[in-house]
Design a protein around this motif. Structure first.
Motif, PDB file in Angstrom:
ATOM      1  N   GLY A   1       1.945   9.258  -5.987  1.00  0.00           N
ATOM      2  CA  GLY A   1       2.509  10.570  -5.675  1.00  0.00           C
ATOM      3  C   GLY A   1       3.558  10.990  -6.682  1.00  0.00           C
ATOM      4  O   GLY A   1       3.663  12.171  -7.032  1.00  0.00           O
ATOM      5  N   ASP A   2       4.343  10.022  -7.162  1.00  0.00           N
ATOM      6  CA  ASP A   2       5.351  10.337  -8.179  1.00  0.00           C
ATOM      7  C   ASP A   2       4.705  10.953  -9.416  1.00  0.00           C
ATOM      8  O   ASP A   2       5.275  11.845 -10.045  1.00  0.00           O
ATOM      9  N   ARG A   3       3.514  10.494  -9.759  1.00  0.00           N
ATOM     10  CA  ARG A   3       2.824  11.025 -10.935  1.00  0.00           C
ATOM     11  C   ARG A   3       2.117  12.346 -10.631  1.00  0.00           C
ATOM     12  O   ARG A   3       1.976  13.189 -11.510  1.00  0.00           O
TER      13      ARG A   3
ATOM     14  N   GLY B   1      12.377  13.604   2.780  1.00  0.00           N
ATOM     15  CA  GLY B   1      11.102  14.033   2.213  1.00  0.00           C
ATOM     16  C   GLY B   1       9.953  13.119   2.607  1.00  0.00           C
ATOM     17  O   GLY B   1      10.131  12.153   3.353  1.00  0.00           O
ATOM     18  N   PRO B   2       8.766  13.389   2.090  1.00  0.00           N
ATOM     19  CA  PRO B   2       7.552  12.668   2.494  1.00  0.00           C
ATOM     20  C   PRO B   2       7.537  11.176   2.177  1.00  0.00           C
ATOM     21  O   PRO B   2       6.703  10.455   2.703  1.00  0.00           O
ATOM     22  N   LYS B   3       8.448  10.700   1.355  1.00  0.00           N
ATOM     23  CA  LYS B   3       8.469   9.276   1.036  1.00  0.00           C
ATOM     24  C   LYS B   3       9.231   8.462   2.084  1.00  0.00           C
ATOM     25  O   LYS B   3       9.287   7.246   1.991  1.00  0.00           O
ATOM     26  N   HIS B   4       9.787   9.125   3.092  1.00  0.00           N
ATOM     27  CA  HIS B   4      10.646   8.434   4.060  1.00  0.00           C
ATOM     28  C   HIS B   4      10.230   8.758   5.490  1.00  0.00           C
ATOM     29  O   HIS B   4       9.613   9.780   5.765  1.00  0.00           O
ATOM     30  N   ILE B   5      10.646   7.909   6.397  1.00  0.00           N
ATOM     31  CA  ILE B   5      10.325   8.076   7.818  1.00  0.00           C
ATOM     32  C   ILE B   5      10.967   9.335   8.384  1.00  0.00           C
ATOM     33  O   ILE B   5      10.481   9.916   9.346  1.00  0.00           O
ATOM     34  N   HIS B   6      12.054   9.793   7.757  1.00  0.00           N
ATOM     35  CA  HIS B   6      12.737  10.991   8.234  1.00  0.00           C
ATOM     36  C   HIS B   6      11.845  12.232   8.122  1.00  0.00           C
ATOM     37  O   HIS B   6      12.133  13.250   8.726  1.00  0.00           O
ATOM     38  N   PHE B   7      10.788  12.139   7.364  1.00  0.00           N
ATOM     39  CA  PHE B   7       9.822  13.229   7.262  1.00  0.00           C
ATOM     40  C   PHE B   7       8.671  13.024   8.244  1.00  0.00           C
ATOM     41  O   PHE B   7       8.248  13.949   8.936  1.00  0.00           O
ATOM     42  N   TRP B   8       8.148  11.815   8.315  1.00  0.00           N
ATOM     43  CA  TRP B   8       6.925  11.573   9.082  1.00  0.00           C
ATOM     44  C   TRP B   8       7.155  11.532  10.587  1.00  0.00           C
ATOM     45  O   TRP B   8       6.261  11.898  11.356  1.00  0.00           O
ATOM     46  N   ALA B   9       8.313  11.102  11.038  1.00  0.00           N
ATOM     47  CA  ALA B   9       8.576  11.092  12.483  1.00  0.00           C
ATOM     48  C   ALA B   9       8.530  12.510  13.060  1.00  0.00           C
ATOM     49  O   ALA B   9       7.826  12.746  14.051  1.00  0.00           O
ATOM     50  N   PRO B  10       9.218  13.492  12.467  1.00  0.00           N
ATOM     51  CA  PRO B  10       9.093  14.857  12.991  1.00  0.00           C
ATOM     52  C   PRO B  10       7.695  15.426  12.814  1.00  0.00           C
ATOM     53  O   PRO B  10       7.223  16.192  13.659  1.00  0.00           O
TER      54      PRO B  10
ATOM     55  N   VAL C   1       0.840  -1.197   0.000  1.00  0.00           N
ATOM     56  CA  VAL C   1       0.000   0.000   0.000  1.00  0.00           C
ATOM     57  C   VAL C   1       0.874   1.246   0.000  1.00  0.00           C
ATOM     58  O   VAL C   1       0.623   2.198  -0.749  1.00  0.00           O
ATOM     59  N   TYR C   2       1.916   1.247   0.806  1.00  0.00           N
ATOM     60  CA  TYR C   2       2.814   2.390   0.880  1.00  0.00           C
ATOM     61  C   TYR C   2       3.483   2.652  -0.468  1.00  0.00           C
ATOM     62  O   TYR C   2       3.548   3.784  -0.934  1.00  0.00           O
ATOM     63  N   ARG C   3       3.980   1.592  -1.095  1.00  0.00           N
ATOM     64  CA  ARG C   3       4.630   1.758  -2.404  1.00  0.00           C
ATOM     65  C   ARG C   3       3.640   2.243  -3.457  1.00  0.00           C
ATOM     66  O   ARG C   3       3.990   3.052  -4.319  1.00  0.00           O
ATOM     67  N   ALA C   4       2.397   1.778  -3.387  1.00  0.00           N
ATOM     68  CA  ALA C   4       1.381   2.230  -4.339  1.00  0.00           C
ATOM     69  C   ALA C   4       1.089   3.724  -4.156  1.00  0.00           C
ATOM     70  O   ALA C   4       0.939   4.472  -5.130  1.00  0.00           O
ATOM     71  N   ILE C   5       1.026   4.161  -2.904  1.00  0.00           N
ATOM     72  CA  ILE C   5       0.807   5.584  -2.620  1.00  0.00           C
ATOM     73  C   ILE C   5       1.979   6.410  -3.142  1.00  0.00           C
ATOM     74  O   ILE C   5       1.787   7.465  -3.763  1.00  0.00           O
TER      75      ILE C   5
END
Length: 124
Positions: A12-14, A29-38, A4-8
């Motif tokens: 998003g890439d498109r 950026g938003p594709k990685h945990i380094h964005f969502w944790a903060p 599901v994550y990869r599909a999202i």
């Protein structure tokens, strides 16, 4: 769940415009945990702001102190990791400052109540 994550991310890439692709694909950026944790940690910072509205007697010294120390440690860590994560640094500095205000308020309240108790004991 990773499907599901990869599909999202593929959708998003498109959908993300070309000028924002660098941010979209950045390691923080938003594709990685380094964005969502903060991003989720901002909830703790907002809770700290909410605690500034509480009466001083309801503030927790231990909670405020631990959040100040945690924020300071992680703010430092966020600039030595790869990729450097300025979003994480910002949220941790903000969390330290807001909870530092609450810590000072709680300490002042405890000091005042101790002074009042000792003044009452001297009168008796």
């Amino acid at each position: 769940m990773s499907f599901v994550y990869r599909a999202i991310c593929r959708s998003g890439d498109r959908l993300v415009p070309q000028k924002y692709q660098a941010f979209w694909n950045h390691p923080a950026g938003p594709k990685h945990i380094h964005f969502w944790a903060p991003a989720m940690k901002w909830c703790l910072s907002l809770a700290g702001i909410g605690n500034t509205l509480l009466p001083e007697e309801r503030l927790s010294l231990n909670q405020s102190l631990s959040l100040v120390i945690t924020g300071a440690i992680w703010a430092r860590y966020s600039v030595v990791i790869t990729p450097v994560n300025y979003n994480l640094m910002t949220v941790n500095i903000f969390m330290s400052l807001t909870n530092g205000i609450n810590l000072v308020r709680a300490i002042r309240y405890r000091y005042r109540t101790d002074q009042e108790k000792s003044a009452k004991e001297k009168k008796e």
